[in-house]
Design a protein around this motif. Structure first.
Motif, PDB file in Angstrom:
ATOM      1  N   PHE A 127     -32.758  86.644  -8.150  1.00 30.09           N
ATOM      2  CA  PHE A 127     -32.524  86.487  -6.577  1.00 30.09           C
ATOM      3  C   PHE A 127     -30.972  86.302  -6.428  1.00 30.09           C
ATOM      4  CE2 PHE A 127     -37.172  85.258  -5.922  1.00 30.09           C
ATOM      5  CZ  PHE A 127     -37.540  86.455  -5.772  1.00 30.09           C
ATOM      6  N   VAL A 128     -30.613  85.307  -7.485  1.00 33.02           N
ATOM      7  CA  VAL A 128     -29.109  84.926  -7.418  1.00 33.02           C
ATOM      8  C   VAL A 128     -28.246  86.104  -7.632  1.00 33.02           C
ATOM      9  CG1 VAL A 128     -27.327  83.802  -8.521  1.00 33.02           C
ATOM     10  CG2 VAL A 128     -29.577  82.685  -8.023  1.00 33.02           C
ATOM     11  N   LYS A 129     -28.606  87.199  -8.417  1.00 32.97           N
ATOM     12  CA  LYS A 129     -27.616  88.195  -8.859  1.00 32.97           C
ATOM     13  C   LYS A 129     -27.757  89.767  -8.023  1.00 32.97           C
ATOM     14  CE  LYS A 129     -25.266  91.064 -11.317  1.00 32.97           C
ATOM     15  NZ  LYS A 129     -24.003  90.853 -11.962  1.00 32.97           N
ATOM     16  N   LEU A 130     -29.039  89.637  -7.179  1.00 30.08           N
ATOM     17  CA  LEU A 130     -29.343  90.746  -6.078  1.00 30.08           C
ATOM     18  C   LEU A 130     -28.775  90.569  -5.099  1.00 30.08           C
ATOM     19  CD1 LEU A 130     -32.407  92.382  -7.711  1.00 30.08           C
ATOM     20  CD2 LEU A 130     -30.029  93.069  -8.168  1.00 30.08           C
ATOM     21  N   THR A 131     -28.975  89.105  -4.359  1.00 34.81           N
ATOM     22  CA  THR A 131     -28.638  89.162  -2.893  1.00 34.81           C
ATOM     23  C   THR A 131     -27.558  88.902  -2.486  1.00 34.81           C
ATOM     24  OG1 THR A 131     -28.945  86.634  -3.561  1.00 34.81           O
ATOM     25  CG2 THR A 131     -30.813  87.607  -2.558  1.00 34.81           C
ATOM     26  N   PRO A 132     -26.780  89.376  -1.458  1.00 33.10           N
ATOM     27  CA  PRO A 132     -25.419  89.541  -1.079  1.00 33.10           C
ATOM     28  C   PRO A 132     -24.712  88.434  -0.720  1.00 33.10           C
ATOM     29  CG  PRO A 132     -26.765  90.549   0.538  1.00 33.10           C
ATOM     30  CD  PRO A 132     -27.704  90.012  -0.509  1.00 33.10           C
ATOM     31  N   ASP A 133     -25.345  87.495  -0.181  1.00 30.65           N
ATOM     32  CA  ASP A 133     -24.787  86.207   0.292  1.00 30.65           C
ATOM     33  C   ASP A 133     -25.604  84.949   0.133  1.00 30.65           C
ATOM     34  OD1 ASP A 133     -26.201  86.099   2.616  1.00 30.65           O
ATOM     35  OD2 ASP A 133     -24.935  87.644   3.488  1.00 30.65           O
ATOM     36  N   ASN A 134     -25.126  83.753   0.209  1.00 27.26           N
ATOM     37  CA  ASN A 134     -25.616  82.740   0.147  1.00 27.26           C
ATOM     38  C   ASN A 134     -26.719  82.318   1.093  1.00 27.26           C
ATOM     39  OD1 ASN A 134     -24.349  81.917  -2.197  1.00 27.26           O
ATOM     40  ND2 ASN A 134     -22.704  80.694  -1.085  1.00 27.26           N
ATOM     41  N   ASP A 168     -20.138 100.636  -1.394  1.00 19.55           N
ATOM     42  CA  ASP A 168     -20.766 100.209  -2.526  1.00 19.55           C
ATOM     43  C   ASP A 168     -22.002  99.376  -2.020  1.00 19.55           C
ATOM     44  OD1 ASP A 168     -18.917 101.567  -4.300  1.00 19.55           O
ATOM     45  OD2 ASP A 168     -17.549  99.481  -4.135  1.00 19.55           O
ATOM     46  N   ALA A 169     -22.994  99.162  -3.198  1.00 18.46           N
ATOM     47  CA  ALA A 169     -24.056  98.427  -2.798  1.00 18.46           C
ATOM     48  C   ALA A 169     -23.456  96.994  -2.380  1.00 18.46           C
ATOM     49  CB  ALA A 169     -24.606  98.423  -4.002  1.00 18.46           C
TER      50      ALA A 169
END
Length: 260
Positions: free
Chosen positions: A59-66, A248-249
């Motif tokens: 989740f930490v790696k793939l989610t775009p923001d906090n 980009d992603a």
């Protein structure tokens, strides 16, 4: 993953002991049968926190923001815990009535697939009152819809909070049957004899749980046969800005769609 592991571990709790011929010694220990059920439940459920912890780095790696990360951790944890508790208890109920581990595992897997089917409905199968009710009433489908709307589409809890009701009710119902009916009536042999037990002139029934399983098994078929709406639809005109964008992603960009 937590739901699958939970129902698998729960399905082994009592039928596995019967196959290994260790349940008799367990029942002879100086403790109540309800306490045995509680201990078995905590042991089977204990794998869910490990599953949740493993998922956090992804989740930490793939989610775009906090902001999205916090929503994911919060509601993923809440919904995952509800499903893990409910499926673990459901597997234990099946195991308590099964004479062999093969029967318990097979029935538990079949029930899980019945729960899973409405969560995979797509297209026309989602239309109609019956299909929408199945999507809402089934705990797996409700969690799938709830998390998708809040995490992917960033909708609000006020809009889709009612989708939390089915997993909560399912979990409470399963725990009630497990601890109030199956626990005190746990026997050395399995089978369906304990479905009705007469105690002090009144019947204590676990039949409602069986009826619930039959209803859940019938609903997907009813929804699949629901005819698509033939009512005249209003004429729509959709205009989409076709200008290409290179991104980009994780990048954010604007596009314009006009619906008339």
């Amino acid at each position: 993953a937590g739901a699958v592991i939970g129902i698998g571990m729960g399905a082994d709790c009592f039928s596995g002991e019967r196959d290994r011929e260790t349940l008799e010694g367990l029942l002879l220990t100086p403790t109540s049968r309800t306490q045995i059920v509680i201990g078995k439940f905590l042991a089977a459920f204990s794998l869910w926190p490990a599953c949740a912890a493993i998922s956090v780095p992804y989740f930490v790696k793939l989610t775009p923001d906090n902001e999205i990360l916090m929503i994911t951790l919060l509601w993923g944890g809440v919904c995952g815990t509800l499903l893990a508790i409910g499926m673990t208890g459901l597997g234990m109920i099946v195991s308590a009535f099964s004479n062999s581990n093969k029967v318990s595992m097979s029935v538990s897997l079949a029930i899980f697939l019945i729960f899973l089917l409405p969560a995979q409905f797509r297209g026309a199968a989602q239309k109609g009152a019956v299909a929408k009710f199945v999507q809402w009433a089934n705990p797996l489908a409700a969690v799938d819809e709830f998390t998708e709307k809040l995490i992917v589409n960033l909708r609000t809890l006020e809009e889709f909070g009612n989708y939390l009701l089915p997993p909560v009710v399912f979990t409470v119902l399963v725990l009630g049957v497990l601890f109030l009916i199956v626990g005190p009536g746990l026997r050395l042999d399995g089978g369906l004899a304990p479905l009705f037990r007469w105690r002090r002139g009144r019947a204590v029934a676990t039949a409602p749980a069986a009826c619930l399983m039959v209803l859940l098994a019938a609903l997907p078929t009813m929804a699949a046969q629901q005819p698509a709406s033939t009512a005249a639809q209003p004429l729509l005109q959709i205009s989409i800005n076709m200008e290409s964008k290179q991104a980009d992603a994780g990048d954010k960009f604007d596009f314009e769609t006009v619906v008339t």
